[in-house]
Design a protein around this motif. Structure first.
Motif, PDB file in Angstrom:
ATOM      1  N   GLN A   1       0.830  -1.205   0.000  1.00 44.20           N
ATOM      2  CA  GLN A   1       0.000   0.000   0.000  1.00 44.20           C
ATOM      3  C   GLN A   1       0.864   1.255   0.000  1.00 44.20           C
ATOM      4  O   GLN A   1       0.537   2.241  -0.667  1.00 44.20           O
ATOM      5  N   ARG A   2       1.965   1.204   0.709  1.00 42.45           N
ATOM      6  CA  ARG A   2       2.873   2.366   0.727  1.00 42.45           C
ATOM      7  C   ARG A   2       3.510   2.586  -0.643  1.00 42.45           C
ATOM      8  O   ARG A   2       3.676   3.724  -1.090  1.00 42.45           O
ATOM      9  N   ILE A   3       3.862   1.512  -1.309  1.00 43.46           N
ATOM     10  CA  ILE A   3       4.419   1.631  -2.663  1.00 43.46           C
ATOM     11  C   ILE A   3       3.359   2.204  -3.605  1.00 43.46           C
ATOM     12  O   ILE A   3       3.658   3.069  -4.444  1.00 43.46           O
ATOM     13  N   LEU A   4       2.135   1.733  -3.463  1.00 50.61           N
ATOM     14  CA  LEU A   4       1.054   2.261  -4.304  1.00 50.61           C
ATOM     15  C   LEU A   4       0.837   3.752  -4.065  1.00 50.61           C
ATOM     16  O   LEU A   4       0.616   4.508  -5.022  1.00 50.61           O
ATOM     17  N   ILE A   5       0.917   4.182  -2.818  1.00 48.90           N
ATOM     18  CA  ILE A   5       0.776   5.616  -2.520  1.00 48.90           C
ATOM     19  C   ILE A   5       1.834   6.398  -3.285  1.00 48.90           C
ATOM     20  O   ILE A   5       1.538   7.409  -3.934  1.00 48.90           O
ATOM     21  N   GLY A   6       3.077   5.931  -3.228  1.00 45.31           N
ATOM     22  CA  GLY A   6       4.159   6.600  -3.945  1.00 45.31           C
ATOM     23  C   GLY A   6       3.938   6.602  -5.446  1.00 45.31           C
ATOM     24  O   GLY A   6       4.146   7.626  -6.121  1.00 45.31           O
ATOM     25  N   ALA A   7       3.507   5.471  -5.975  1.00 45.91           N
ATOM     26  CA  ALA A   7       3.267   5.383  -7.422  1.00 45.91           C
ATOM     27  C   ALA A   7       2.156   6.329  -7.846  1.00 45.91           C
ATOM     28  O   ALA A   7       2.263   7.015  -8.865  1.00 45.91           O
ATOM     29  N   TYR A   8       1.101   6.384  -7.044  1.00 49.56           N
ATOM     30  CA  TYR A   8      -0.006   7.285  -7.380  1.00 49.56           C
ATOM     31  C   TYR A   8       0.412   8.745  -7.277  1.00 49.56           C
ATOM     32  O   TYR A   8       0.095   9.561  -8.146  1.00 49.56           O
ATOM     33  N   LEU A   9       1.138   9.093  -6.223  1.00 50.71           N
ATOM     34  CA  LEU A   9       1.507  10.496  -6.021  1.00 50.71           C
ATOM     35  C   LEU A   9       2.579  10.973  -6.992  1.00 50.71           C
ATOM     36  O   LEU A   9       2.431  12.013  -7.629  1.00 50.71           O
ATOM     37  N   TYR A  10       3.674  10.226  -7.081  1.00 48.97           N
ATOM     38  CA  TYR A  10       4.842  10.714  -7.815  1.00 48.97           C
ATOM     39  C   TYR A  10       4.830  10.352  -9.290  1.00 48.97           C
ATOM     40  O   TYR A  10       5.409  11.066 -10.099  1.00 48.97           O
ATOM     41  N   ARG A  11       4.200   9.261  -9.635  1.00 50.38           N
ATOM     42  CA  ARG A  11       4.219   8.840 -11.040  1.00 50.38           C
ATOM     43  C   ARG A  11       2.938   9.212 -11.779  1.00 50.38           C
ATOM     44  O   ARG A  11       2.972   9.622 -12.920  1.00 50.38           O
ATOM     45  N   LYS A  12       1.807   9.047 -11.109  1.00 49.56           N
ATOM     46  CA  LYS A  12       0.528   9.264 -11.766  1.00 49.56           C
ATOM     47  C   LYS A  12      -0.102  10.613 -11.429  1.00 49.56           C
ATOM     48  O   LYS A  12      -1.058  11.014 -12.074  1.00 49.56           O
ATOM     49  N   LYS A  13       0.396  11.272 -10.386  1.00 53.81           N
ATOM     50  CA  LYS A  13      -0.181  12.550  -9.935  1.00 53.81           C
ATOM     51  C   LYS A  13      -1.676  12.377  -9.630  1.00 53.81           C
ATOM     52  O   LYS A  13      -2.503  13.212  -9.940  1.00 53.81           O
ATOM     53  N   ASP A  14      -2.003  11.237  -9.001  1.00 56.10           N
ATOM     54  CA  ASP A  14      -3.385  10.862  -8.714  1.00 56.10           C
ATOM     55  C   ASP A  14      -3.603  10.883  -7.201  1.00 56.10           C
ATOM     56  O   ASP A  14      -3.463   9.876  -6.511  1.00 56.10           O
ATOM     57  N   LEU A  15      -3.947  12.055  -6.701  1.00 56.73           N
ATOM     58  CA  LEU A  15      -4.113  12.260  -5.267  1.00 56.73           C
ATOM     59  C   LEU A  15      -5.245  11.407  -4.689  1.00 56.73           C
ATOM     60  O   LEU A  15      -5.118  10.834  -3.607  1.00 56.73           O
TER      61      LEU A  15
ATOM     62  N   SER B   1      -6.463   8.429  -5.648  1.00 52.92           N
ATOM     63  CA  SER B   1      -6.065   7.022  -5.496  1.00 52.92           C
ATOM     64  C   SER B   1      -5.027   6.861  -4.396  1.00 52.92           C
ATOM     65  O   SER B   1      -5.017   5.855  -3.675  1.00 52.92           O
ATOM     66  N   ALA B   2      -4.140   7.837  -4.256  1.00 53.25           N
ATOM     67  CA  ALA B   2      -3.139   7.783  -3.183  1.00 53.25           C
ATOM     68  C   ALA B   2      -3.829   7.776  -1.819  1.00 53.25           C
ATOM     69  O   ALA B   2      -3.470   6.994  -0.931  1.00 53.25           O
ATOM     70  N   PHE B   3      -4.829   8.627  -1.656  1.00 58.48           N
ATOM     71  CA  PHE B   3      -5.563   8.665  -0.385  1.00 58.48           C
ATOM     72  C   PHE B   3      -6.359   7.377  -0.152  1.00 58.48           C
ATOM     73  O   PHE B   3      -6.489   6.922   0.971  1.00 58.48           O
ATOM     74  N   GLU B   4      -6.873   6.771  -1.215  1.00 58.88           N
ATOM     75  CA  GLU B   4      -7.569   5.483  -1.076  1.00 58.88           C
ATOM     76  C   GLU B   4      -6.621   4.410  -0.552  1.00 58.88           C
ATOM     77  O   GLU B   4      -6.973   3.625   0.321  1.00 58.88           O
ATOM     78  N   SER B   5      -5.393   4.380  -1.083  1.00 58.55           N
ATOM     79  CA  SER B   5      -4.399   3.421  -0.587  1.00 58.55           C
ATOM     80  C   SER B   5      -3.989   3.737   0.836  1.00 58.55           C
ATOM     81  O   SER B   5      -3.799   2.837   1.647  1.00 58.55           O
ATOM     82  N   LEU B   6      -3.890   5.024   1.146  1.00 61.48           N
ATOM     83  CA  LEU B   6      -3.520   5.436   2.507  1.00 61.48           C
ATOM     84  C   LEU B   6      -4.528   4.918   3.530  1.00 61.48           C
ATOM     85  O   LEU B   6      -4.158   4.565   4.651  1.00 61.48           O
ATOM     86  N   GLN B   7      -5.766   4.838   3.165  1.00 61.02           N
ATOM     87  CA  GLN B   7      -6.801   4.330   4.062  1.00 61.02           C
ATOM     88  C   GLN B   7      -6.567   2.863   4.438  1.00 61.02           C
ATOM     89  O   GLN B   7      -7.076   2.405   5.463  1.00 61.02           O
ATOM     90  N   HIS B   8      -5.798   2.144   3.647  1.00 62.20           N
ATOM     91  CA  HIS B   8      -5.519   0.728   3.917  1.00 62.20           C
ATOM     92  C   HIS B   8      -4.265   0.527   4.768  1.00 62.20           C
ATOM     93  O   HIS B   8      -3.964  -0.599   5.150  1.00 62.20           O
ATOM     94  N   VAL B   9      -3.543   1.596   5.024  1.00 64.31           N
ATOM     95  CA  VAL B   9      -2.318   1.496   5.818  1.00 64.31           C
ATOM     96  C   VAL B   9      -2.687   1.611   7.290  1.00 64.31           C
ATOM     97  O   VAL B   9      -3.301   2.593   7.716  1.00 64.31           O
ATOM     98  N   LYS B  10      -2.320   0.603   8.050  1.00 64.00           N
ATOM     99  CA  LYS B  10      -2.601   0.612   9.484  1.00 64.00           C
ATOM    100  C   LYS B  10      -1.558   1.437  10.204  1.00 64.00           C
ATOM    101  O   LYS B  10      -0.372   1.412   9.867  1.00 64.00           O
ATOM    102  N   ARG B  11      -1.987   2.121  11.180  1.00 67.26           N
ATOM    103  CA  ARG B  11      -1.056   2.895  12.015  1.00 67.26           C
ATOM    104  C   ARG B  11      -0.384   1.935  12.979  1.00 67.26           C
ATOM    105  O   ARG B  11      -1.031   1.118  13.610  1.00 67.26           O
ATOM    106  N   SER B  12       0.942   2.050  13.049  1.00 66.52           N
ATOM    107  CA  SER B  12       1.657   1.141  13.952  1.00 66.52           C
ATOM    108  C   SER B  12       2.353   1.888  15.060  1.00 66.52           C
ATOM    109  O   SER B  12       2.427   3.050  15.102  1.00 66.52           O
TER     110      SER B  12
END
Length: 98
Positions: free
Chosen positions: A71-85, A87-98
């Motif tokens: 999910q973290r890799i997807l966030i990076g791909a969406y933000l830096y490669r696709k400029k798709d904020l 989708s990045a936030f959708e992936s961020l919702q799947h990241v658990k806080r540790s």
């Protein structure tokens, strides 16, 4: 990912990705399957074909050990490669806080 989606890739990379797509959870196990998805992401990203790589990573499910990392890799791909904020936030919702 459909093999027809690989038209933009060079012949060698297309062949490699086609072979990686044959890896299944049922036949090869989850670990090999996840590994194949990361290799598809890597190979397609080198050719700047981020859509194919993103689709491959989206096949990784919550039960997989590397799901949070993916999910973290997807966030990076969406933000830096696709400029798709969005989708990045959708992936961020799947990241658990540790």
């Amino acid at each position: 990912m459909n093999i027809d989606d690989l038209k933009g890739l060079n012949k060698a990379t297309r062949k490699e990705i086609e072979e990686l797509q044959k890896v299944t959870r049922e036949k090869d196990g989850s670990e090999s399957y996840v590994s194949s998805r990361f290799l598809i992401f890597d190979k397609s990203s080198l050719l700047k074909d981020y859509d194919k790589g993103i689709l491959a990573l989206k096949d990784i499910v919550e039960e997989d050990e590397v799901y949070q990392y993916t999910q973290r890799i997807l966030i990076g791909a969406y933000l830096y490669r696709k400029k798709d904020l969005k989708s990045a936030f959708e992936s961020l919702q799947h990241v658990k806080r540790s």
